[in-house]
Design an enzyme around this catalytic site. Structure first.
Site, PDB file in Angstrom:
ATOM      1  N   HIS A 274      -4.186   1.290   7.775  1.00 59.53           N
ATOM      2  CA  HIS A 274      -2.824   1.847   7.762  1.00 59.53           C
ATOM      3  C   HIS A 274      -2.710   2.979   6.744  1.00 59.53           C
ATOM      4  O   HIS A 274      -2.196   4.062   7.048  1.00 59.53           O
ATOM      5  CB  HIS A 274      -1.849   0.704   7.434  1.00 59.53           C
ATOM      6  CG  HIS A 274      -0.410   1.104   7.326  1.00 59.53           C
ATOM      7  ND1 HIS A 274       0.578   0.568   8.123  1.00 59.53           N
ATOM      8  CD2 HIS A 274       0.226   1.976   6.485  1.00 59.53           C
ATOM      9  CE1 HIS A 274       1.746   1.115   7.794  1.00 59.53           C
ATOM     10  NE2 HIS A 274       1.558   1.961   6.795  1.00 59.53           N
ATOM     11  N   GLU A 275      -3.225   2.737   5.524  1.00 63.62           N
ATOM     12  CA  GLU A 275      -3.085   3.747   4.466  1.00 63.62           C
ATOM     13  C   GLU A 275      -3.984   4.963   4.723  1.00 63.62           C
ATOM     14  O   GLU A 275      -3.586   6.095   4.466  1.00 63.62           O
ATOM     15  CB  GLU A 275      -3.387   3.137   3.094  1.00 63.62           C
ATOM     16  CG  GLU A 275      -2.466   1.992   2.695  1.00 63.62           C
ATOM     17  CD  GLU A 275      -0.986   2.296   2.829  1.00 63.62           C
ATOM     18  OE1 GLU A 275      -0.572   3.466   2.690  1.00 63.62           O
ATOM     19  OE2 GLU A 275      -0.219   1.351   3.111  1.00 63.62           O
TER      20      GLU A 275
ATOM     21  N   CYS B 296       6.175  -0.231   7.022  1.00 66.07           N
ATOM     22  CA  CYS B 296       5.779   0.903   6.193  1.00 66.07           C
ATOM     23  C   CYS B 296       6.955   1.279   5.298  1.00 66.07           C
ATOM     24  O   CYS B 296       8.099   1.292   5.763  1.00 66.07           O
ATOM     25  CB  CYS B 296       5.416   2.077   7.098  1.00 66.07           C
ATOM     26  SG  CYS B 296       4.903   3.555   6.212  1.00 66.07           S
ATOM     27  N   LEU B 297       6.676   1.569   4.036  1.00 67.01           N
ATOM     28  CA  LEU B 297       7.757   1.942   3.108  1.00 67.01           C
ATOM     29  C   LEU B 297       8.460   3.224   3.558  1.00 67.01           C
ATOM     30  O   LEU B 297       9.595   3.477   3.156  1.00 67.01           O
ATOM     31  CB  LEU B 297       7.212   2.107   1.685  1.00 67.01           C
ATOM     32  CG  LEU B 297       6.718   0.821   1.001  1.00 67.01           C
ATOM     33  CD1 LEU B 297       6.154   1.140  -0.376  1.00 67.01           C
ATOM     34  CD2 LEU B 297       7.831  -0.218   0.894  1.00 67.01           C
TER      35      LEU B 297
ATOM     36  N   GLY C 274       0.830  -1.199   0.000  1.00 69.10           N
ATOM     37  CA  GLY C 274       0.000   0.000   0.000  1.00 69.10           C
ATOM     38  C   GLY C 274       0.861   1.243   0.000  1.00 69.10           C
ATOM     39  O   GLY C 274       2.026   1.200   0.424  1.00 69.10           O
TER      40      GLY C 274
ATOM     41  N   GLN D 160       2.999   9.851   1.168  1.00 70.08           N
ATOM     42  CA  GLN D 160       4.278   9.140   1.068  1.00 70.08           C
ATOM     43  C   GLN D 160       5.046   9.443  -0.207  1.00 70.08           C
ATOM     44  O   GLN D 160       6.232   9.128  -0.306  1.00 70.08           O
ATOM     45  CB  GLN D 160       4.049   7.627   1.164  1.00 70.08           C
ATOM     46  CG  GLN D 160       3.591   7.193   2.550  1.00 70.08           C
ATOM     47  CD  GLN D 160       3.417   5.699   2.597  1.00 70.08           C
ATOM     48  OE1 GLN D 160       2.401   5.188   2.161  1.00 70.08           O
ATOM     49  NE2 GLN D 160       4.414   4.990   3.093  1.00 70.08           N
TER      50      GLN D 160
ATOM     51  N   HIS E 282      -2.398   7.364   7.060  1.00 68.07           N
ATOM     52  CA  HIS E 282      -1.388   8.237   6.446  1.00 68.07           C
ATOM     53  C   HIS E 282      -2.013   9.553   5.972  1.00 68.07           C
ATOM     54  O   HIS E 282      -1.390  10.614   6.066  1.00 68.07           O
ATOM     55  CB  HIS E 282      -0.757   7.554   5.219  1.00 68.07           C
ATOM     56  CG  HIS E 282       0.418   6.676   5.541  1.00 68.07           C
ATOM     57  ND1 HIS E 282       1.546   7.141   6.182  1.00 68.07           N
ATOM     58  CD2 HIS E 282       0.656   5.364   5.283  1.00 68.07           C
ATOM     59  CE1 HIS E 282       2.418   6.151   6.308  1.00 68.07           C
ATOM     60  NE2 HIS E 282       1.902   5.050   5.774  1.00 68.07           N
TER      61      HIS E 282
HETATM   62 NI    NI Z   1       2.778   3.166   5.594  1.00 68.56          NI
END
Ligand code: NI
Length: 155
Positions: A130-131, A88-89, A46, A51, A134
């Site tokens: 989670h997304e 998380c990226l 995701g 991000q 963000h």
């Molecule tokens: Ni993340």
């Protein structure tokens, strides 16, 4: 399509609230295409607008069941509980345990502005939560009950 730079923890953009999308034109389509390509290239499941440094309410997700694009998403229903490991990226190499609902229903627009509803369970439900966090400047680490120690992380 193009790979975009993924912003890392510490950058202010991850702490800001993204604004709703109002224009469903070419710019949005390019953004969504780039976000998907970036997510796949990084082996993520995701990615949210913040991000890639874009403060718009857009998310791409693929937990192995196909690409989902969410524009202006909202959680409209949730039930149950799960407590699983997340990463998380934007926080490479780190993992933590987060409590989330087991099932989540999300209402969102697609890239053309049409409203759609998605139901997710397990990993997909976690990913939705989670997304969407963000987009409100929240990182999973804020909610983690604990972070994994280096010896708990499989190479
Ligand atoms: Ni993340």
């Amino acid at each position: 399509m193009a790979i975009r730079n993924v912003v890392k923890e510490g950058d202010d953009v991850l702490r800001k609230t993204a604004r709703p999308v109002t224009d469903f034109g070419t710019r949005l389509h390019t953004l969504l295409d780039d976000m998907a390509e970036t997510m796949y290239e990084q082996n993520g499941v995701g990615l949210a607008g913040n991000q890639v440094g874009v403060l718009r309410r857009v998310v791409v997700i693929d937990v192995g069941e196909g690409l989902i694009e969410l524009v202006n998403p909202e959680i409209v229903k949730y039930s149950g509980k799960q407590e699983e490991v997340e990463g998380c990226l934007s926080c490479p190499g780190e993992y933590g345990i987060v409590k989330r609902p087991m099932a989540v229903t999300v209402k969102a627009q697609d890239r053309f502005g049409e409203y759609r509803t998605y139901e997710g369970e397990g990993l997909l439900a976690r990913c939705f939560c989670h997304e969407l966090d963000h987009l409100d400047g929240v990182i999973y680490k804020d909610k983690a009950t604990r972070m994994l120690m280096p010896d708990e992380i499989e190479a």
